[in-house]
Scaffold this motif. Sequence first.
Motif, mmCIF file in Angstrom:
data_model
loop_
_atom_site.group_PDB
_atom_site.id
_atom_site.type_symbol
_atom_site.label_atom_id
_atom_site.label_comp_id
_atom_site.label_asym_id
_atom_site.label_seq_id
_atom_site.Cartn_x
_atom_site.Cartn_y
_atom_site.Cartn_z
ATOM 1 N N LEU A 203 0.825 -1.206 0.000
ATOM 2 C CA LEU A 203 0.000 0.000 0.000
ATOM 3 C C LEU A 203 0.862 1.260 0.000
ATOM 4 C CD1 LEU A 203 -2.881 -0.974 2.425
ATOM 5 C CD2 LEU A 203 -3.092 -0.368 0.029
ATOM 6 N N TYR A 204 1.953 1.230 0.742
ATOM 7 C CA TYR A 204 2.843 2.388 0.768
ATOM 8 C C TYR A 204 3.371 2.702 -0.630
ATOM 9 C CZ TYR A 204 7.287 4.838 1.222
ATOM 10 O OH TYR A 204 8.337 5.698 1.045
ATOM 11 N N ASP A 205 3.842 1.688 -1.312
ATOM 12 C CA ASP A 205 4.382 1.886 -2.654
ATOM 13 C C ASP A 205 3.293 2.375 -3.612
ATOM 14 O OD1 ASP A 205 6.683 1.961 -4.060
ATOM 15 O OD2 ASP A 205 6.694 -0.138 -4.653
ATOM 16 N N THR A 206 2.085 1.835 -3.467
ATOM 17 C CA THR A 206 0.986 2.247 -4.335
ATOM 18 C C THR A 206 0.578 3.686 -4.075
ATOM 19 O OG1 THR A 206 0.164 -0.028 -4.429
ATOM 20 C CG2 THR A 206 -1.370 1.713 -5.027
ATOM 21 N N LEU A 207 0.522 4.075 -2.812
ATOM 22 C CA LEU A 207 0.131 5.444 -2.474
ATOM 23 C C LEU A 207 1.156 6.460 -2.958
ATOM 24 C CD1 LEU A 207 -1.393 5.038 1.093
ATOM 25 C CD2 LEU A 207 -2.577 5.419 -1.054
ATOM 26 N N VAL A 208 2.426 6.088 -2.982
ATOM 27 C CA VAL A 208 3.454 6.985 -3.529
ATOM 28 C C VAL A 208 3.169 7.275 -4.998
ATOM 29 C CG1 VAL A 208 5.894 7.147 -4.149
ATOM 30 C CG2 VAL A 208 5.252 6.371 -1.880
ATOM 31 N N VAL A 209 2.804 6.234 -5.745
ATOM 32 C CA VAL A 209 2.477 6.409 -7.168
ATOM 33 C C VAL A 209 1.244 7.285 -7.332
ATOM 34 C CG1 VAL A 209 1.807 5.210 -9.279
ATOM 35 C CG2 VAL A 209 3.549 4.223 -7.789
ATOM 36 N N PHE A 210 0.194 6.991 -6.556
ATOM 37 C CA PHE A 210 -1.050 7.754 -6.684
ATOM 38 C C PHE A 210 -0.873 9.211 -6.278
ATOM 39 C CE2 PHE A 210 -3.983 3.811 -6.201
ATOM 40 C CZ PHE A 210 -3.639 3.432 -7.489
ATOM 41 N N ASP A 211 -0.078 9.460 -5.253
ATOM 42 C CA ASP A 211 0.139 10.834 -4.811
ATOM 43 C C ASP A 211 0.894 11.633 -5.864
ATOM 44 O OD1 ASP A 211 0.023 12.824 -2.531
ATOM 45 O OD2 ASP A 211 2.190 12.734 -2.844
ATOM 46 N N LYS A 212 1.904 11.027 -6.466
ATOM 47 C CA LYS A 212 2.633 11.712 -7.535
ATOM 48 C C LYS A 212 1.727 11.953 -8.739
ATOM 49 C CE LYS A 212 6.193 12.796 -7.575
ATOM 50 N NZ LYS A 212 6.787 14.111 -7.296
ATOM 51 N N ASN A 213 0.854 11.008 -9.033
ATOM 52 C CA ASN A 213 -0.087 11.182 -10.136
ATOM 53 C C ASN A 213 -1.042 12.343 -9.859
ATOM 54 O OD1 ASN A 213 -1.522 9.994 -12.636
ATOM 55 N ND2 ASN A 213 -3.153 10.076 -11.110
ATOM 56 N N ARG A 214 -1.475 12.486 -8.603
ATOM 57 C CA ARG A 214 -2.345 13.606 -8.255
ATOM 58 C C ARG A 214 -1.614 14.934 -8.432
ATOM 59 N NH1 ARG A 214 -4.594 14.009 -2.198
ATOM 60 N NH2 ARG A 214 -2.334 14.098 -1.866
ATOM 61 N N ASP A 215 -0.329 14.984 -8.085
ATOM 62 C CA ASP A 215 0.447 16.205 -8.294
ATOM 63 C C ASP A 215 0.532 16.563 -9.773
ATOM 64 O OD1 ASP A 215 0.842 16.366 -5.587
ATOM 65 O OD2 ASP A 215 2.855 15.487 -5.630
ATOM 66 N N TYR A 216 0.690 15.541 -10.612
ATOM 67 C CA TYR A 216 0.767 15.791 -12.047
ATOM 68 C C TYR A 216 -0.564 16.309 -12.587
ATOM 69 C CZ TYR A 216 5.414 13.990 -13.108
ATOM 70 O OH TYR A 216 6.770 13.838 -13.207
ATOM 71 N N GLN A 217 -1.680 15.829 -12.042
ATOM 72 C CA GLN A 217 -2.982 16.298 -12.513
ATOM 73 C C GLN A 217 -3.229 17.758 -12.149
ATOM 74 O OE1 GLN A 217 -6.476 13.584 -12.126
ATOM 75 N NE2 GLN A 217 -5.048 12.250 -11.064
ATOM 76 N N ARG A 218 -2.600 18.255 -11.094
ATOM 77 C CA ARG A 218 -2.798 19.629 -10.664
ATOM 78 C C ARG A 218 -1.987 20.625 -11.482
ATOM 79 N NH1 ARG A 218 -2.413 18.679 -4.082
ATOM 80 N NH2 ARG A 218 -4.450 17.676 -3.837
ATOM 81 N N ARG A 219 -1.057 20.143 -12.291
ATOM 82 C CA ARG A 219 -0.245 21.048 -13.095
ATOM 83 C C ARG A 219 -1.093 21.625 -14.231
ATOM 84 N NH1 ARG A 219 5.694 18.150 -13.778
ATOM 85 N NH2 ARG A 219 6.103 17.826 -11.555
ATOM 86 N N SER A 220 -1.151 22.938 -14.291
ATOM 87 C CA SER A 220 -1.981 23.595 -15.306
ATOM 88 C C SER A 220 -1.501 23.285 -16.719
ATOM 89 C CB SER A 220 -1.984 25.107 -15.071
ATOM 90 O OG SER A 220 -0.652 25.624 -15.124
#
Length: 367
Positions: A203-220
């Motif tokens: 879960l830790y490894d998966t959440l790292v991926v998902f969190d980085k993906n969320r950061d990428y989605q916030r980039r205008s």
Amino acid sequence: MSRLQRLWRNQTQVDFPVLWKTTLKVSAALILISAIALLVRGVNLGIEFEGGTVWEASAPDVSTADVRDALRGVGQADAKIQFVGVDVLRVRAELDATDATSVAQVSLALANLIGQTVDDVSFNSISASWGSEITSKAVRALIVFFIVVAIYITLTLEWRMALAALVAVAHDIVITVGIYALFQFEVTPATVIAFLTIMGYSLYDTLVVFDKNRDYQRRSALVGRATYTRIMNSALNTVLLRSVNTTITSVLPVLSMLVIGTLVLGAVTLAEFAVALLIGLLVGTYSSLFVAAPAAAWMKERQPEFVEQRERLEARAQSRGATVQDVEEVAVGPSSPAPAPSADRPTRQPSQPGTAIPPRPRKRKRR
């Protein structure tokens, strides 16, 4: 630059969506093998779960056939015989501790076989009711774990990512248990603890991926210019080095515990714990990249907003006579590593004027 150098510098450009087509087939095959192993061979539960009596003694020069012949004389020919570590003999039989006569007969038979006294043969007895209680508590802990994790990920991210993470964890558990069933490794309380540990790691490894993906989605700069799958691909390339380093630093001490603790020191409990950890760490890293990520991308791509976004990109690519991947490269870069320049294929120079960086002007010396 080689792939290893790119990975070391965190400059990888792996096209994960292309790899998902193969890795999902591999996962399906592993799950099928695990299911067949569970149905055909079953899980080798330890005495803590099934109940019974177990004897242990040091027997370096004794074979399984010799032990079977010795137990046949006391009516325990069907007992489970196992050699653990270097020379530790373990015999497990379905005997109640209240049957002192039968327990003493087995202890005496084993002592005569290894040429030692009865005091050198240790035994431990656990009732079946206690074993069933441990089993029910383990199942209850697993259910609570899934519920708490689902609620946490839903609140911090969203329910689709929570579902994808749980799918990856279930994938890890099924394959790990399937390997235990296939090779008939004994499942003990230490194994259950290891299972819970690897679920947290996965879960830790998966959440790292998902969190980085969320950061990428916030980039205008990426809004409306790339599909969700391509944004997920960029996030995976960003965290790939971190996942590899985390796995290596986690696997090395587990291997040391497995090799030194089991083969050198003969610690049986360490082996039971380390085997589950080693399998789970490798499978958990694999699932975070090749199970959780594609599952989340598959669900997100079916949201109306991302469906419209893909349709816009397809229309834009069609008007330019290109593909969606070509249009996406403008926002998130290429999906595969650029080929290295060679004599037959020189490096392409900028085609538009003014794109090259001019040399820095030199300062004039004062007279």
